[in-house]
Write a protein that holds these residues in place. Structure first.
Motif, PDB file in Angstrom:
ATOM      1  N   VAL A 217      -0.438  -6.349  -9.785  1.00  0.00           N
ATOM      2  CA  VAL A 217       0.775  -5.777 -10.360  1.00  0.00           C
ATOM      3  C   VAL A 217       1.995  -6.589  -9.951  1.00  0.00           C
ATOM      4  CG1 VAL A 217       2.243  -3.740 -10.488  1.00  0.00           C
ATOM      5  CG2 VAL A 217      -0.235  -3.477 -10.484  1.00  0.00           C
ATOM      6  N   ARG A 218       2.103  -6.899  -8.656  1.00  0.00           N
ATOM      7  CA  ARG A 218       3.250  -7.690  -8.200  1.00  0.00           C
ATOM      8  C   ARG A 218       3.240  -9.096  -8.799  1.00  0.00           C
ATOM      9  NH1 ARG A 218       2.545  -4.596  -3.387  1.00  0.00           N
ATOM     10  NH2 ARG A 218       4.503  -3.660  -2.646  1.00  0.00           N
ATOM     11  N   THR A 219       2.049  -9.691  -8.898  1.00  0.00           N
ATOM     12  CA  THR A 219       1.969 -11.042  -9.467  1.00  0.00           C
ATOM     13  C   THR A 219       2.402 -11.040 -10.927  1.00  0.00           C
ATOM     14  OG1 THR A 219       0.147 -11.546  -7.947  1.00  0.00           O
ATOM     15  CG2 THR A 219       0.500 -13.053  -9.780  1.00  0.00           C
ATOM     16  N   ASP A 291      -0.914  -4.687   5.254  1.00  0.00           N
ATOM     17  CA  ASP A 291      -0.244  -3.430   5.604  1.00  0.00           C
ATOM     18  C   ASP A 291       1.228  -3.449   5.211  1.00  0.00           C
ATOM     19  OD1 ASP A 291      -2.525  -2.290   6.618  1.00  0.00           O
ATOM     20  OD2 ASP A 291      -2.057  -2.717   8.723  1.00  0.00           O
ATOM     21  N   GLU A 292       1.824  -4.641   5.208  1.00  0.00           N
ATOM     22  CA  GLU A 292       3.237  -4.770   4.834  1.00  0.00           C
ATOM     23  C   GLU A 292       3.444  -4.638   3.328  1.00  0.00           C
ATOM     24  OE1 GLU A 292       6.047  -5.157   6.793  1.00  0.00           O
ATOM     25  OE2 GLU A 292       4.641  -4.589   8.395  1.00  0.00           O
ATOM     26  N   LEU A 293       2.366  -4.809   2.567  1.00  0.00           N
ATOM     27  CA  LEU A 293       2.425  -4.688   1.112  1.00  0.00           C
ATOM     28  C   LEU A 293       1.780  -3.368   0.720  1.00  0.00           C
ATOM     29  CD1 LEU A 293       1.378  -8.278   0.002  1.00  0.00           C
ATOM     30  CD2 LEU A 293       3.570  -7.211  -0.503  1.00  0.00           C
ATOM     31  N   ASP A 294       2.568  -2.351   0.517  1.00  0.00           N
ATOM     32  CA  ASP A 294       2.006  -1.073   0.106  1.00  0.00           C
ATOM     33  C   ASP A 294       1.235  -1.253  -1.197  1.00  0.00           C
ATOM     34  OD1 ASP A 294       3.131   0.248   2.248  1.00  0.00           O
ATOM     35  OD2 ASP A 294       4.995   0.657   1.171  1.00  0.00           O
ATOM     36  N   PRO A 295      -0.034  -0.863  -1.242  1.00  0.00           N
ATOM     37  CA  PRO A 295      -0.797  -1.001  -2.485  1.00  0.00           C
ATOM     38  C   PRO A 295      -0.108  -0.271  -3.636  1.00  0.00           C
ATOM     39  CG  PRO A 295      -2.241  -0.424  -0.662  1.00  0.00           C
ATOM     40  CD  PRO A 295      -0.842  -0.266  -0.157  1.00  0.00           C
TER      41      PRO A 295
END
Length: 307
Positions: A217-219, A291-295
Motif C-alpha cells: 500500500v505504501r509503495t 514495528d515502526e511501520l504500522d501494517p
C-alpha cells in the motif's frame, strides 16, 4: 506527444513460499498474490530473482505462474523467464505464455558475459519468437555484464520490447536511457527500491519492487504520488520506507524479504539451498524496522493524489 506507457506503477517481485521440506506452498503463494492485488498493485512478477527462480525446476516455474495467474482477477502476471542460454530462455518464455503469463521479464545473460552485440541478438531472438510484451532487466551485480544505453535504445525499437528494468545503480546511465526513449513506446522501471523515487524524478514510470511484497500500500502510494507530480507526499513515503528498503538488502535478496514476510504472517522464511535464512543478528533489527511501520490493512488506502 509520447505514447501512453504500457508498464506503469508498482509490480511486486514476488517471493516463492516454501514448506519446511522445500516444497512450494501454493496456498500461501495464491494468498500472497490476492493480497497484493487487493492492495492496488499494477501487476505481479513471479519466478524472478526474488522468487528464487535459480532453484526452481522448469516445471515448477510453470506451476508457479499458473497458480498466480489463477489467483488473480484483474492484474497482469509478468513472468521471469530469463536465462544465460537463449534456447532455454525461449523455452521458458513459451511455457510461461502458455501458462497464462501476460508479459515477460528477461534478466540479461549471466556468467558467460556476452558482448553488447550478443545481448542484442539474445533479446531480439526472443522478441521475434514470443509475441508478448517484454521487459529487459539490467542488473550487473548479478550478471557481471551491463546493458549499455546504446543497446537499450536499439532494443526499444522492437514492438515486443516495451520496458527496461534498471538495477545498475547508475543514475547517469538510466537518465540517458530515459532521455533517448521518451518518444518511443517504451518505459523505464526501477529495479532498486532505494532509488525508485530518484528514478521516478528523472522519468521512470514505476518499479518492480521487493519492498512492495511487505508494504504494497505504501509503495503504491509513493509511486502514485510521484507519477501525479506530488513529490512532497512521495518523498514523505520514500523516507518512511527507507529503513525497510535498507533492511531488506543486508543480505542477498530474497533472504531478508522472506524473513520479513514471515514476521508479517505471509509465509515461512524457508529458502532453498544454497541460500540460507537471515542471520540472527539481523532479525531483531528487521523486526524493529517493521514495528515502526504500522501494517496497513488493504481496505484502508493511504491518502495520495490520483494518478
Amino acid at each position: 506527444m509520447p505514447p501512453q506507457p504500457l508498464f506503469e506503477g508498482v509490480y511486486p517481485a514476488m517471493t516463492t513460499p516454501f514448506e519446511d521440506d522445500e516444497r512450494i506452498d501454493f496456498d500461501q503463494l495464491r494468498a500472497n498474490a490476492r493480497r497484493l492485488e487487493a492492495a492496488g498493485v499494477d501487476g505481479v512478477v513471479p519466478v524472478g530473482s526474488t522468487g528464487e527462480s535459480a532453484t526452481l525446476s522448469h516445471d515448477e516455474h510453470v506451476e508457479v505462474i499458473e497458480a498466480v495467474a489463477g489467483a488473480l482477477k484483474d492484474v497482469p502476471v509478468i513472468a521471469g523467464t530469463g536465462s544465460n542460454n537463449t534456447r532455454e530462455a525461449l523455452s521458458l518464455s513459451r511455457r510461461a505464455r502458455d501458462a497464462g503469463a501476460d508479459a515477460l521479464l528477461l534478466i540479461s545473460p549471466y556468467y558467460n558475459k556476452p558482448e553488447q552485440r550478443g545481448l542484442r541478438e539474445h533479446y531480439l531472438t526472443i522478441a521475434d519468437e514470443i509475441d508478448l510484451p517484454q521487459i529487459v532487466y539490467n542488473v550487473p551485480s548479478r550478471t557481471g555484464r551491463n546493458i549499455d544505453p546504446d543497446t537499450a535504445v536499439a532494443l526499444a525499437d522492437h514492438e515486443n520490447i516495451q520496458a527496461f528494468k534498471a538495477a545498475s545503480g547508475d543514475l547517469g546511465q538510466i537518465t540517458e536511457i530515459v532521455e533517448r526513449t521518451r518518444e518511443k513506446d517504451f518505459t523505464v522501471l526501477s529495479g532498486d527500491d532505494a532509488l525508485t523515487l530518484p528514478m521516478l524524478s528523472i522519468g521512470a514510470r514505476g518499479a518492480i519492487s521487493v519492498v512492495a511484497n511487505v508494504e504494497p500500500v505504501r509503495t503504491c502510494a509513493m509511486v502514485g504520488a510521484a507519477l501525479a507530480g506530488d513529490f512532497e507526499r512521495a518523498r514523505e513515503l520514500h523516507h518512511e520506507l527507507g529503513p525497510l528498503a535498507r533492511a531488506l538488502f543486508v543480505e542477498t535478496n530474497p533472504i531478508p524479504v522472506k524473513e520479513a514476510m514471515a514476521i508479517r504472517g505471509h509465509g515461512s522464511p524457508e529458502l532453498r539451498s544454497p541460500l540460507t535464512r537471515l542471520a540472527e543478528e539481523h532479525r531483531a533489527h528487521l523486526r524493529d524496522v517493521l514495528d515502526e511501520l504500522d501494517p496497513i490493512d488493504v481496505e484502508t488506502p493511504v491518502e495520495t493524489t490520483d494518478r
